[in-house]
Design an enzyme around this catalytic site. Structure first.
Site, mmCIF file in Angstrom:
data_model
loop_
_atom_site.group_PDB
_atom_site.id
_atom_site.type_symbol
_atom_site.label_atom_id
_atom_site.label_comp_id
_atom_site.label_asym_id
_atom_site.label_seq_id
_atom_site.Cartn_x
_atom_site.Cartn_y
_atom_site.Cartn_z
ATOM 1 N N HIS A 99 0.820 -1.224 0.000
ATOM 2 C CA HIS A 99 0.000 0.000 0.000
ATOM 3 C C HIS A 99 0.851 1.270 0.000
ATOM 4 C CE1 HIS A 99 0.424 0.022 4.521
ATOM 5 N NE2 HIS A 99 0.426 1.325 4.298
ATOM 6 N N ASP A 129 0.018 -7.501 1.495
ATOM 7 C CA ASP A 129 0.496 -6.124 1.615
ATOM 8 C C ASP A 129 2.020 -6.057 1.686
ATOM 9 O OD1 ASP A 129 0.206 -3.402 1.626
ATOM 10 O OD2 ASP A 129 -0.109 -3.248 3.787
ATOM 11 N N ASN A 204 5.258 4.679 9.406
ATOM 12 C CA ASN A 204 5.951 3.467 9.827
ATOM 13 C C ASN A 204 5.711 2.303 8.868
ATOM 14 O OD1 ASN A 204 5.750 4.444 13.124
ATOM 15 N ND2 ASN A 204 7.565 3.345 12.417
ATOM 16 N N SER A 205 4.678 2.411 8.039
ATOM 17 C CA SER A 205 4.314 1.311 7.144
ATOM 18 C C SER A 205 5.494 0.874 6.298
ATOM 19 C CB SER A 205 3.165 1.725 6.221
ATOM 20 O OG SER A 205 1.977 1.874 6.939
#
Length: 462
Positions: A99, A129, A204-205
């Site tokens: 994402h 993801d 942080n993703s």
């Protein structure tokens, strides 16, 4: 309020338990135990953590939300996003979230030493993801990748450390514990997240989650909106299994050709089963690997290759990480007898586009009032459009709010396949079967919803 007595009890018993002293002996105090400093871990691992900045075009629109003025050149709008990533190979491979880079026209990867590189997506997997990015240009002297850990060995309560770029604040370090494992948050078919209370925020993703040995045990991916201390990471064992396929640009999963659901106590009772856990088979694809192996609707898969299964999600994940062509032996409970069914996994087909559900509006509706549902005949041609065998079926066209049908989870647009294991082929027949249900009993219904089938139980009113 219930925590107060427990805390008091610990305070009272703590010194005696810790030091083995009688209650009348002088008490000694010592500071509570704390984990060792994580500074050495951070110093060793932080340089391999990168920031990922993306740009993508957004469709132009005027301030009123309408079409641009006549002869006016619409301004190009650009959306920017920020995430994190981790260098996993000295050649310039970076793992991040799908994402973060999905739909990006430009990807810029920033290193801790100030260098920046253009990134190119080699492969991505929407269902977990995860994405793999390759740094472009003169890629030299990259930081050494940290070792990958065994996420299965994590225990609830273990300390973990997250490093990333929340809100653009590069190389931010937070620490917490593993709050839970195997979390399902509705992100996809293969949910198996590590939950942690280490502070994770937007940005942080895609960044790493470390154990105290400095090994990467997860890739941070999600938070609960409005919550505090509730973050989720993709387990590193799952990521490791995908990297070879991501390098080739495409993730190919195994396929057995079944629709499964959790076996609940109500369904076990409706199916007259003694087993109380496993993956209930709600549908079997014709000519698929499962059908060829002898798997039938109503079977409960209790183990795969000897590994016990408690939920349908566990079986889905097992199949997902088993490559096509590999052997898989399913242990199924059928009428309280266990059968061993070996099969060879096929290749998961491309997910079909959702088809608009056919509505046989010309057919008269039947309304068994005692359960609160209206049904009508579904012609064979419309059944085929829904992915069903080309034969007459029964369509649910209305569900009364608060009715037994509503409580059971039936929805308008569902196709009723059977009532108490009796196949239904006409609305008149289905209405008669529903009318004959015993008061106070639990009816076992099987329905088709979009591209999947499932069992439901409905309590029949007195």
């Amino acid at each position: 309020m219930r925590t107060v007595p427990a805390l008091t009890l610990v305070a009272l018993l703590g010194p005696a338990l810790a030091f083995g002293q009688p209650s009348n002996a002088p008490t000694a105090t010592r500071p509570p135990e704390t984990p060792p400093s994580v500074a050495p871990l951070v110093e060793h691992a932080k340089d391999a953590v990168v920031s990922v900045t993306v740009r993508e075009k957004a469709p132009p629109e005027d301030e009123k939300g309408g079409m641009p003025f006549f002869f006016q050149q619409p301004e190009e709008q650009v959306r920017r996003g920020l995430g994190s990533g981790l260098i996993i190979d000295p050649s310039g491979l970076v793992i991040t979230n799908n994402h973060v880079v999905s739909g990006a026209e430009n990807i810029t990867v920033g290193l801790a030493d100030g260098r920046t590189f253009t990134g190119k997506v080699l492969g991505h997997d929407e269902q977990t993801d995860v994405a793999l990015v390759k740094l472009q240009g003169d890629v030299k002297n990259l930081p050494a990748p940290p070792p990958m850990g065994d996420s299965d060995a994590l225990r609830v309560g273990d300390y973990v450390v997250a490093i990333g770029s929340p809100f653009g604040l590069s190389t931010t370090v937070t620490m917490g514990i593993v709050s839970a494992k195997g979390r399902q948050i509705g992100a996809g078919n293969y949910d198996d997240f590590i939950q942690t209370d280490a502070a994770i925020n937007p940005g942080n993703s895609g960044g790493p989650l470390f154990d105290l040995q400095g090994k990467v045990v997860g890739i941070n991916t999600a938070i609960v909106a409005g919550g505090q201390g509730i973050g989720f990471a993709v387990p590193m064992n799952l990521v490791k299994s995908l990297i070879p396929q991501l390098e080739k640009g495409k993730v190919i999963r195994g396929y057995v050709g079944v629709i499964i659901q959790d076996l609940t106590p109500e369904l076990a009772k409706g199916l007259d089963l003694k087993v109380d856990h496993g993956a209930l088979v709600a549908s079997v694809a014709p000519n698929g690997p499962a059908a060829k192996a002898g798997v039938k609707v109503g079977d409960v898969v209790v183990s795969a290759n000897g590994e016990p299964l408690k939920t349908a999600a566990e079986l889905s994940r097992k199949i997902a990480v088993t490559p096509p062509g590999q052997k898989l032996t399913l242990s199924v409970d059928r009428n309280n007898q266990v059968h061993e069914l070996p099969l060879t996994l096929g290749t998961q087909p491309q997910r079909p586009e959702d088809k608009e559900q056919a509505q046989a509006t010309h057919a008269p509706a039947h309304s068994p009032s005692r359960v609160g549902v209206a049904i009508q005949d579904l012609p064979a041609r419309d059944a085929k459009e829904l992915g069903l065998p080309a034969q007459p079926s029964v369509l649910i066209v209305r569900v009364d709010p608060g009715s037994p049908a509503d409580d059971a989870g039936l929805r308008p647009g569902d196709v009723l396949l059977s009532v108490n294991r009796a196949p239904v082929t006409s609305a008149r027949q289905a209405a008669q079967l529903l009318k004959e249900l015993k008061s106070g009993s639990h009816a076992l219904l099987r329905v088709q919803r979009e591209q999947s089938a499932e069992f439901l139980t409905m309590e029949v009113p007195h």
